[in-house]
Motif scaffolding. Structure first.
Motif, short mmCIF file in Angstrom:
data_model
loop_
_atom_site.label_atom_id
_atom_site.label_comp_id
_atom_site.label_asym_id
_atom_site.label_seq_id
_atom_site.Cartn_x
_atom_site.Cartn_y
_atom_site.Cartn_z
N PRO A 1 -5.52 -2.40 5.33
CA PRO A 1 -7.06 -3.21 5.76
C PRO A 1 -8.25 -1.80 4.36
O PRO A 1 -9.29 -2.38 3.53
N ARG A 2 -7.93 -0.85 5.04
CA ARG A 2 -8.89 0.20 4.30
C ARG A 2 -8.31 0.56 3.00
O ARG A 2 -9.46 0.30 2.48
N ALA A 3 -6.74 0.30 2.80
CA ALA A 3 -6.89 0.69 1.22
C ALA A 3 -7.02 -0.66 0.67
O ALA A 3 -7.80 -0.67 -0.92
N LEU A 4 -6.92 -1.42 0.70
CA LEU A 4 -7.07 -2.89 0.42
C LEU A 4 -9.13 -2.81 0.20
O LEU A 4 -9.49 -3.68 -1.48
N ALA A 5 -9.67 -1.99 1.25
CA ALA A 5 -11.09 -2.50 1.22
C ALA A 5 -11.48 -0.90 -0.35
O ALA A 5 -12.57 -1.27 -0.79
N LEU A 6 -10.83 -0.18 -0.28
CA LEU A 6 -11.49 0.57 -1.13
C LEU A 6 -11.06 0.83 -2.48
O LEU A 6 -11.57 0.45 -3.51
N GLU B 1 -12.20 8.33 -7.66
CA GLU B 1 -12.97 9.10 -5.80
C GLU B 1 -12.12 7.98 -5.58
O GLU B 1 -11.47 8.81 -4.20
N ALA B 2 -12.12 6.77 -5.90
CA ALA B 2 -10.94 5.71 -4.36
C ALA B 2 -9.67 5.76 -4.44
O ALA B 2 -8.94 5.81 -3.65
N PHE B 3 -8.87 6.04 -5.69
CA PHE B 3 -7.33 6.63 -5.50
C PHE B 3 -7.80 7.88 -4.13
O PHE B 3 -6.32 8.11 -3.51
N ALA B 4 -8.56 8.80 -5.15
CA ALA B 4 -8.41 9.58 -4.11
C ALA B 4 -8.20 9.69 -2.42
O ALA B 4 -7.81 10.17 -1.67
N GLU B 5 -9.14 8.75 -2.32
CA GLU B 5 -9.54 8.69 -0.78
C GLU B 5 -8.51 8.09 -0.43
O GLU B 5 -7.73 7.84 0.27
N TYR B 6 -7.66 6.52 -1.02
CA TYR B 6 -6.75 6.13 -1.25
C TYR B 6 -5.72 7.44 -0.28
O TYR B 6 -4.59 7.11 0.67
N LEU B 7 -5.15 8.50 -1.12
CA LEU B 7 -3.90 9.18 -1.05
C LEU B 7 -4.32 9.90 0.79
O LEU B 7 -3.67 10.13 0.96
N GLU B 8 -5.46 10.13 0.43
CA GLU B 8 -5.83 11.14 2.01
C GLU B 8 -5.95 10.48 3.31
O GLU B 8 -5.69 10.66 4.15
N LEU B 9 -6.23 8.69 2.32
CA LEU B 9 -6.21 8.22 3.81
C LEU B 9 -4.65 7.66 4.04
O LEU B 9 -3.88 7.63 5.48
N LEU B 10 -3.19 7.64 3.33
CA LEU B 10 -1.58 8.27 3.65
C LEU B 10 -1.36 9.28 3.64
O LEU B 10 -1.15 9.09 5.25
N THR C 1 2.32 15.90 2.92
CA THR C 1 0.99 17.00 3.08
C THR C 1 1.50 18.59 3.45
O THR C 1 0.19 19.61 3.52
N ASP C 2 2.60 19.07 2.19
CA ASP C 2 2.35 20.78 2.00
C ASP C 2 1.99 20.93 0.89
O ASP C 2 1.72 22.02 1.15
N ARG C 3 1.54 19.55 -0.08
CA ARG C 3 0.22 20.58 -0.10
C ARG C 3 -1.82 19.55 -0.71
O ARG C 3 -1.37 18.31 -0.14
N PRO C 4 -2.24 20.13 -1.13
CA PRO C 4 -3.60 19.56 -1.48
C PRO C 4 -3.41 17.78 -2.08
O PRO C 4 -3.14 17.68 -3.04
N VAL C 5 -4.06 17.27 -1.90
CA VAL C 5 -4.36 16.11 -2.07
C VAL C 5 -4.53 15.85 -3.29
O VAL C 5 -4.29 15.02 -3.95
N VAL D 1 0.46 -1.50 0.15
CA VAL D 1 -0.02 -0.08 -0.48
C VAL D 1 0.79 1.61 0.42
O VAL D 1 0.36 3.04 -0.15
N ARG D 2 2.36 1.18 0.02
CA ARG D 2 3.39 2.19 0.54
C ARG D 2 2.90 3.22 -1.52
O ARG D 2 2.77 2.10 -2.18
N LEU D 3 2.44 4.47 -1.56
CA LEU D 3 2.30 4.77 -2.42
C LEU D 3 3.53 4.05 -4.14
O LEU D 3 3.65 4.07 -5.18
N SER D 4 4.90 4.34 -3.39
CA SER D 4 5.70 4.17 -4.16
C SER D 4 5.99 2.42 -4.95
O SER D 4 6.28 2.34 -6.19
N ARG D 5 5.53 1.62 -4.32
CA ARG D 5 5.42 0.04 -4.17
C ARG D 5 4.02 0.36 -4.89
O ARG D 5 4.27 -0.64 -6.06
N LEU D 6 3.10 0.27 -4.73
CA LEU D 6 1.66 0.60 -5.33
C LEU D 6 2.24 0.52 -6.68
O LEU D 6 1.58 -0.42 -7.32
N THR D 7 2.84 1.82 -6.98
CA THR D 7 3.18 2.45 -8.46
C THR D 7 3.72 1.40 -9.49
O THR D 7 3.71 1.21 -10.57
#
Length: 221
Positions: free
Chosen positions: A200-205, A130-139, A147-151, A83-89
């Motif tokens: 778990p939450r990322a997986l659910a999204l 929206e699922a991807f945006a929620e995932y970034l919000e979760l991270l 966190t220096d720029r809006p998601v 679920v780490r963004l770099s690994r997921l990418t």
């Protein structure tokens, strides 16, 4: 009318044939007749499933998108640290590279996809993005994203990076995009404990996004 299972199996066979021909000859040079012959069905049978040629080929691309997301969900289920963004990418990038039709969409390959390109995104359920945006919000909420720029701005920047890498020929190695994303979007320290906590939450999204897209695809049958 054939049983639902038989209908679905036949639709999959037609989609297999359409995908093969789309990749080999491109959208402009592939006809419904070509697909019907390759699938071993009559032309009229194809029209029992899709009202026109464009809808058929859009379903081919939608199926590729669904399968790629299913692979990502499976990877996260096996390894929560994915679920780490770099690994997921890195995983998703390699996944797209292994699917020529999906990569054609990212690379704006009009030779292969023709006029399908601008219509592909519209076939996905709006909640897919929206699922991807929620995932970034979760991270971000768990100190796993800068966190220096809006998601919403980070979503745009991330998509630009992904499309940029996939649009290059030959495409760069997956490790390079992982490194780029880590430096551009992640904090200096990423907590393994936090990754396991949000998994778990990322997986659910992403599982929910798969279900939405799969339902969209099945409606097209």
């Amino acid at each position: 009318m054939p049983p639902a299972e038989d209908r679905a199996e036949r639709a999959e066979r037609i989609l297999d044939a359409a995908a093969e021909l789309l990749l080999r000859a491109g959208y402009r040079r592939t006809t419904i007749e070509d697909v019907a012959e390759r699938a071993g069905v009559g032309k009229g049978t194809v029209y029992l499933h899709w009202k026109n040629r464009e809808e058929l080929f859009l379903s081919v691309l939608l199926r590729e998108s669904v399968r790629a997301l299913e692979d990502l969900v499976a990877a996260i289920a096996v390894d929560p640290l994915a679920v780490r963004l770099s690994r997921l990418t890195e995983l998703q990038y390699a996944n797209v590279l292994s699917r020529p039709l999906l990569r054609a969409g990212y690379a704006d390959d009009a030779e292969t996809l023709g006029k399908l390109l601008p219509k592909l995104h519209g076939k996905l359920d709006p909640r897919h993005g929206e699922a991807f945006a929620e995932y970034l919000e979760l991270l971000a909420a768990n100190d796993l994203l800068r966190t220096d720029r809006p998601v919403r701005e980070l979503v745009v920047a991330f998509q630009a990076v992904l499309h940029g890498f996939l649009g290059r020929t030959p495409p760069p190695e997956p490790a390079l995009i992982a490194d780029t994303v880590a430096h551009a979007f992640e904090p200096l320290a990423v907590s393994t404990r936090q990754l396991r906590a949000v998994a778990p939450r990322a997986l659910a999204l992403f599982t929910e996004a798969v279900a939405l897209d799969r339902k969209q695809l099945e409606r097209a049958y």
